[in-house]
Design a protein around this motif. Structure first.
Motif, PDB file in Angstrom:
ATOM      1  N   UNK A 210       0.822  -1.210   0.000  1.00 48.00           N
ATOM      2  CA  UNK A 210       0.000   0.000   0.000  1.00 48.00           C
ATOM      3  C   UNK A 210       0.857   1.262   0.000  1.00 48.00           C
ATOM      4  N   UNK A 211       1.977   1.206   0.739  1.00 48.42           N
ATOM      5  CA  UNK A 211       2.852   2.371   0.796  1.00 48.42           C
ATOM      6  C   UNK A 211       3.470   2.630  -0.577  1.00 48.42           C
ATOM      7  N   UNK A 212       3.867   1.571  -1.258  1.00 46.52           N
ATOM      8  CA  UNK A 212       4.454   1.723  -2.586  1.00 46.52           C
ATOM      9  C   UNK A 212       3.444   2.355  -3.542  1.00 46.52           C
ATOM     10  N   UNK A 213       2.219   1.925  -3.431  1.00 47.60           N
ATOM     11  CA  UNK A 213       1.185   2.485  -4.308  1.00 47.60           C
ATOM     12  C   UNK A 213       0.925   3.949  -3.998  1.00 47.60           C
ATOM     13  N   UNK A 214       1.017   4.320  -2.735  1.00 49.92           N
ATOM     14  CA  UNK A 214       0.812   5.727  -2.378  1.00 49.92           C
ATOM     15  C   UNK A 214       1.911   6.598  -2.988  1.00 49.92           C
ATOM     16  N   UNK A 215       3.153   6.097  -2.944  1.00 46.99           N
ATOM     17  CA  UNK A 215       4.258   6.843  -3.552  1.00 46.99           C
ATOM     18  C   UNK A 215       4.041   6.960  -5.054  1.00 46.99           C
ATOM     19  N   UNK A 216       3.560   5.875  -5.673  1.00 47.65           N
ATOM     20  CA  UNK A 216       3.278   5.894  -7.103  1.00 47.65           C
ATOM     21  C   UNK A 216       2.232   6.944  -7.432  1.00 47.65           C
ATOM     22  N   UNK A 217       1.194   7.037  -6.618  1.00 49.18           N
ATOM     23  CA  UNK A 217       0.137   8.026  -6.840  1.00 49.18           C
ATOM     24  C   UNK A 217       0.706   9.442  -6.746  1.00 49.18           C
ATOM     25  N   UNK A 218       1.586   9.670  -5.770  1.00 44.33           N
ATOM     26  CA  UNK A 218       2.202  10.993  -5.629  1.00 44.33           C
ATOM     27  C   UNK A 218       2.980  11.367  -6.882  1.00 44.33           C
ATOM     28  N   UNK A 219       3.767  10.416  -7.386  1.00 48.57           N
ATOM     29  CA  UNK A 219       4.533  10.667  -8.596  1.00 48.57           C
ATOM     30  C   UNK A 219       3.618  10.939  -9.785  1.00 48.57           C
TER      31      UNK A 219
ATOM     32  N   UNK B  97       3.357  -2.050 -12.784  1.00 51.93           N
ATOM     33  CA  UNK B  97       4.699  -1.933 -13.360  1.00 51.93           C
ATOM     34  C   UNK B  97       4.715  -0.908 -14.496  1.00 51.93           C
ATOM     35  N   UNK B  98       3.701  -0.949 -15.346  1.00 52.55           N
ATOM     36  CA  UNK B  98       3.631   0.003 -16.456  1.00 52.55           C
ATOM     37  C   UNK B  98       3.492   1.436 -15.952  1.00 52.55           C
ATOM     38  N   UNK B  99       2.781   1.618 -14.852  1.00 55.86           N
ATOM     39  CA  UNK B  99       2.644   2.963 -14.282  1.00 55.86           C
ATOM     40  C   UNK B  99       3.977   3.459 -13.729  1.00 55.86           C
ATOM     41  N   UNK B 100       4.756   2.551 -13.119  1.00 57.45           N
ATOM     42  CA  UNK B 100       6.084   2.944 -12.642  1.00 57.45           C
ATOM     43  C   UNK B 100       6.988   3.324 -13.814  1.00 57.45           C
TER      44      UNK B 100
ATOM     45  N   UNK C 136       9.705   7.404 -16.961  1.00 56.00           N
ATOM     46  CA  UNK C 136       9.917   8.039 -18.269  1.00 56.00           C
ATOM     47  C   UNK C 136       9.753   9.550 -18.176  1.00 56.00           C
ATOM     48  N   UNK C 137       8.665   9.997 -17.550  1.00 56.37           N
ATOM     49  CA  UNK C 137       8.387  11.433 -17.528  1.00 56.37           C
ATOM     50  C   UNK C 137       9.273  12.191 -16.542  1.00 56.37           C
TER      51      UNK C 137
END
Length: 352
Positions: free
Chosen positions: A4-13, A90-93, A98-99
């Protein structure tokens, strides 16, 4: 790190990426203040690896995306939903990487705004004057005995971009004195789809097609180097490559710079002035150069695969349009308009 924490960081990015793309001014801030720091670090690290890490990363990612669902479902007894979610995350990361590493340069202002150059619309007579003056320079810098020393190209290109940065032309100065161009890992495939060079955004490295002919190497190197410096528009990359090469003290570099936009100038003359003017322009160019251009076309056509090329063109057109590149693949030919606008601005400044 918990799921869940990893996903939260992903959302922030993801929020950061979307915000920079959507809020005016943030793209320029990223390109001017953030990207040089990111590129300096990534280019330094990737420079120690002799092969194209980005090419390998993309190839392994494709294999992993295809293989993971089978592995998760059959070997780990996971649900199909779990496998799809894993691939999606994975694709979202990858998207975020990339960006943040390079892709947010697409959100910066265009050349005209960065360099404070008014957009110039040339009339027929002005285009004709430019085209024939260009042909004079192309002819004058050609040499039958020219030796194209690719080993000298990196230092000449770096020096050229230093000059452009000092002239406030809307491009960064080089991040490193020594810059390495890597050969594409999949050169035969790249030739089949007509790709002569590429920017590897994930590790801030750029690659050149191993099939490049010696006289194509300098301008292609300079074009891809522009991408490394944060230039995303293909026409702008052509423009900077032209400026770097044609302002060089080295005659072979100058010729390669002029020759690189030969077909773009020819198409502009044909589109604006008509078939007869295009034929006159073509006949004005030295026969040796026309033979070189014909040989180059035949050379690349012999390696080209029509169906793979059409597929790649469609995908790349979608990619450019998605990133709001004006004109999509046609942006390559914007180089003539950029040169005319810059020359007009220089002329106005000299008259003041």
């Amino acid at each position: 790190m918990k799921w869940n924490r990893r996903r939260k960081i992903l959302v922030v990015f993801l929020v950061i990426v979307v915000a920079v793309q959507g809020i005016g001014g943030l793209g320029d801030y990223y390109a001017q203040a953030v990207y040089p720091c990111v590129a300096t670090v990534l280019t330094f690290l990737s420079g120690y690896v002799p092969f194209a890490i980005g090419d390998l990363f993309i190839a392994l990612s494709i294999i992993g995306i295809v293989a993971f669902p089978f592995y998760a479902v059959r070997r780990k007894n996971k649900t199909v939903g779990y496998a799809i979610a894993g691939v999606g995350e994975y694709l979202l990361w990858v998207y975020v990487w990339f960006y943040l590493a390079w892709g947010l340069n697409y959100a910066q202002s265009d050349f005209y705004h960065r360099s404070h150059t008014p957009r110039y619309e040339a009339n027929n007579d002005q285009l004709r004057y430019f085209a024939w003056r260009y042909a004079d320079s192309l002819n004058a810098n050609y040499s039958k005995t020219a030796i194209y020393d690719t080993l000298r190209v990196p230092s000449l290109v770096v020096a050229g971009y230093k000059r452009l940065a000092q002239q406030n032309m809307g491009v960064h100065a080089p991040f490193h004195v020594h810059t390495q161009a890597k050969t594409m890992l999949f050169t035969p495939l790249s030739s089949k789809v007509g790709v002569t060079g590429s920017m590897g955004p994930f590790f801030c490295e750029f690659t050149l097609n191993g099939d490049l002919r010696a006289h194509e190497y300098p301008s292609t190197f300079a074009h891809e180097y522009a991408h490394l410096l944060g230039i995303t528009n293909e026409g702008e990359a052509n423009f900077y490559a032209y400026q770097v090469c044609t302002s060089s003290a080295d005659r072979t570099m100058r010729f390669c710079g002029y020759y690189a936009i030969f077909f773009h100038v020819l198409r502009s003359v044909d589109a604006v002035l008509g078939d007869e003017a295009a034929e006159d322009f073509l006949q004005y160019v030295r026969p040796e150069i026309r033979q070189m251009a014909s040989a180059d076309r035949n050379y690349w056509r012999s390696k080209y695969s029509t169906w793979l090329g059409n597929l790649q063109n469609a995908v790349y057109e979608f990619y450019l349009r998605t990133n709001r590149v004006d004109g999509g693949r046609k942006s390559y030919s914007q180089v003539v308009a950029l040169i005319l606008s810059w020359e007009q601005r220089q002329g106005q400044m000299q008259r003041r």
